[in-house]
Every structure is written in C-alpha cells, then in structure tokens.
Design a protein around this motif. Sequence first.
Motif, PDB file in Angstrom:
ATOM      1  N   ALA A 174      33.963  35.281  39.606  1.00 54.66           N
ATOM      2  CA  ALA A 174      35.113  35.307  40.516  1.00 54.66           C
ATOM      3  C   ALA A 174      36.403  35.574  39.726  1.00 54.66           C
ATOM      4  CB  ALA A 174      35.209  33.993  41.285  1.00 54.66           C
ATOM      5  N   TYR A 178      38.727  38.905  39.856  1.00 59.04           N
ATOM      6  CA  TYR A 178      40.147  38.826  40.225  1.00 59.04           C
ATOM      7  C   TYR A 178      41.009  39.596  39.215  1.00 59.04           C
ATOM      8  CZ  TYR A 178      44.900  37.241  40.646  1.00 59.04           C
ATOM      9  OH  TYR A 178      46.261  37.241  40.740  1.00 59.04           O
ATOM     10  N   HIS A 179      40.846  39.271  37.935  1.00 61.31           N
ATOM     11  CA  HIS A 179      41.662  39.947  36.917  1.00 61.31           C
ATOM     12  C   HIS A 179      41.326  41.435  36.844  1.00 61.31           C
ATOM     13  CE1 HIS A 179      43.798  36.530  35.415  1.00 61.31           C
ATOM     14  NE2 HIS A 179      42.680  35.838  35.264  1.00 61.31           N
ATOM     15  N   TRP A 182      42.875  43.232  39.826  1.00 59.50           N
ATOM     16  CA  TRP A 182      44.323  43.257  39.598  1.00 59.50           C
ATOM     17  C   TRP A 182      44.679  44.339  38.570  1.00 59.50           C
ATOM     18  CZ3 TRP A 182      48.817  42.279  41.446  1.00 59.50           C
ATOM     19  CH2 TRP A 182      49.916  42.118  40.618  1.00 59.50           C
ATOM     20  N   LYS A 200      48.015  40.553  44.965  1.00 58.86           N
ATOM     21  CA  LYS A 200      47.296  39.399  44.406  1.00 58.86           C
ATOM     22  C   LYS A 200      46.349  38.807  45.451  1.00 58.86           C
ATOM     23  CE  LYS A 200      50.055  38.004  40.550  1.00 58.86           C
ATOM     24  NZ  LYS A 200      51.005  37.113  39.924  1.00 58.86           N
ATOM     25  N   ALA A 203      43.413  41.025  45.821  1.00 61.50           N
ATOM     26  CA  ALA A 203      42.528  40.906  44.647  1.00 61.50           C
ATOM     27  C   ALA A 203      41.678  39.639  44.782  1.00 61.50           C
ATOM     28  CB  ALA A 203      43.346  40.883  43.359  1.00 61.50           C
ATOM     29  N   TRP A 204      42.297  38.515  45.249  1.00 66.41           N
ATOM     30  CA  TRP A 204      41.526  37.272  45.414  1.00 66.41           C
ATOM     31  C   TRP A 204      40.455  37.416  46.496  1.00 66.41           C
ATOM     32  CZ3 TRP A 204      40.087  34.004  42.216  1.00 66.41           C
ATOM     33  CH2 TRP A 204      40.935  33.453  41.252  1.00 66.41           C
ATOM     34  N   ALA A 207      37.741  39.413  45.145  1.00 62.35           N
ATOM     35  CA  ALA A 207      37.058  38.707  44.055  1.00 62.35           C
ATOM     36  C   ALA A 207      36.182  37.566  44.560  1.00 62.35           C
ATOM     37  CB  ALA A 207      38.092  38.163  43.082  1.00 62.35           C
ATOM     38  N   LEU A 208      36.499  37.045  45.776  1.00 66.60           N
ATOM     39  CA  LEU A 208      35.758  35.863  46.245  1.00 66.60           C
ATOM     40  C   LEU A 208      34.578  36.191  47.157  1.00 66.60           C
ATOM     41  CD1 LEU A 208      38.668  33.322  46.803  1.00 66.60           C
ATOM     42  CD2 LEU A 208      36.891  33.253  45.047  1.00 66.60           C
TER      43      LEU A 208
END
Length: 227
Positions: A174, A178-179, A182, A200, A203-204, A207-208
Amino acid sequence: MVGIMAFPRTTIGKKVIMALSGVIWVGFLFFHAYGNLKIFYGAAYFNAYAEGLRELGHPILGHEHALWILRVVVVAAFGFHIWAGITLKLRNWDSRSTKYVKNKYLHSDSAALTMIWGGLVILFFVTFHLMDLTLGTPGVNSAFVHGDAYSNVMASFSSGTHVAIYMVALIALAFHLYHGVWSMFQTFGLNNKDWTDLYKGLAWVLALIIPISLALIPLSVMFGIVS
Ligand code: HEM
C-alpha cells in the motif's frame, strides 16, 4: 536531442521506465485481486478460473502460452523497475554535493527510504508467495496440490504465520503504491500545486484498492468466512 538508445540512461528516461513498469504491475495486481476475489464463490468456481488462466486464448493459443507471455512481461517489468529504481537512487546520491547535518532526512528522502524498504519487502514476499502458492515448495506449503488452487490457498492461510506475512507485505505494498502513484503523477506532469490534495487523495485511493481487496482473502480464511 537525446537518441532513443540513450533515453533510458537519462534521469527522465529512468523515471518513465519506472512509471511504465509500475503501471504494468498495477495492471497485473488489479486483475490478480479481481481474479482471487472469486474465492468467495467457492472451490469449483475458483479452480475453474485458475484453470481458465492456463487456457487463456485457447484454441488460437496453446495450453499456458498466453500465461507464459504474461509472465515474461511482468518479470521483465519487475527487472526494469528495480534497475531504474537503483540507478536513479545512485545518481541522486552521486549528484548530492552537500551532506545533511545530523543525518536528518528531508521528506523526499524518507519517501525514498520507504520505497527501498517497501520494495525489498515486496521482493522477498513475491519469492515466498511463489513458493507458497505456485510451486508448493515443501516446508512452505506442504499440503500443496497441483491444479487445486482453492485448497492451496486454504492450506496456506490456515497458518497464522502465513497470514501475518501476507498482511505485512500488503501494508508495504500500500505504501509502495502510494509513493509510486504519486511519483508517476510528477513524472507525467500532474503537479499543479493547487491540486496537490486531489492528487494525493487519488494516489491513496488507487494505492488502497488492491491491498484491501487482497487482504480480504487471508482474513476471511482466518476468521472462517471462507472454508
Ligand atoms: C492475499 C493476497 C494474495 C493471494 C490470495 C494470491 C493468490 C495467488 C494464487 C492462488 C496464485 C497461484 C495461481 C495459480 O498458479 O493457479 C498466485 C500467483 C501469483 N501471485 Fe498472488 N496472491 C496474493 C497476493 C499477491 C501479491 C501482493 C503479489 C505481488 C506483489 C502477487 C503476485 C503473484 C505472482 C507473480 C504469481 C504467479 C503468477 C503465475 O506465474 O502464474 N500475489 N497468487
């Protein structure tokens, strides 16, 4: 003007390679999560899906041909991703003329450290995961039966240690996603300062979705929701 062969050696070339190979993995993981969630439909459905993967493209393609093409693509993407990540980091360290006082990391350094540690955890995890659910290495998944992906998953997650290993890997995944997402936004110029919170948030979300979907499987087996 940089020639096509020299492009991968430039900083932007390496960033583009990181982003594109990352996108291939996100695509793979998205379909991996989607496919694995079929476990909630029961053994017959799940095993038919696993067998369907081997017959993908049949009868135009032979048994496991499409699967092998996909394997080559994801392994190549994995290799390029690691190569570009390491060479970018080395270049970054080389070009830094002043060292930080008291070894205090700036935000971008802590993100880079998260990426390196997260990347290593994922690398170890993928090796463990292949031994567990693809190869059935004795000592890792001793109850492994070829052609019965459903019972292999059940056998794996009957061990609390396995569930813990998968959870740690999915948390690392995760943060890595995310990074990674981003950085990809920055590489492709989505860096309007007014929209930072939106990027952001996006991206979260991206990522999740994958780690949470995948985490449902070991947790459901552990709590007896799937058996
Ligand atoms: C709870 C999470 C996961 C579950 C339940 C799961 C399940 C599985 C299963 C059942 C297989 C074997 C498929 C078959 O051969 O029939 C497999 C293969 C594989 N998984 Fe996962 N997986 C999970 C997470 C991940 C993650 C996080 C990654 C990568 C970071 C990953 C990468 C792979 C790869 C590369 C293969 C080999 C594909 C092939 O060569 O056929 N998996 N997974």
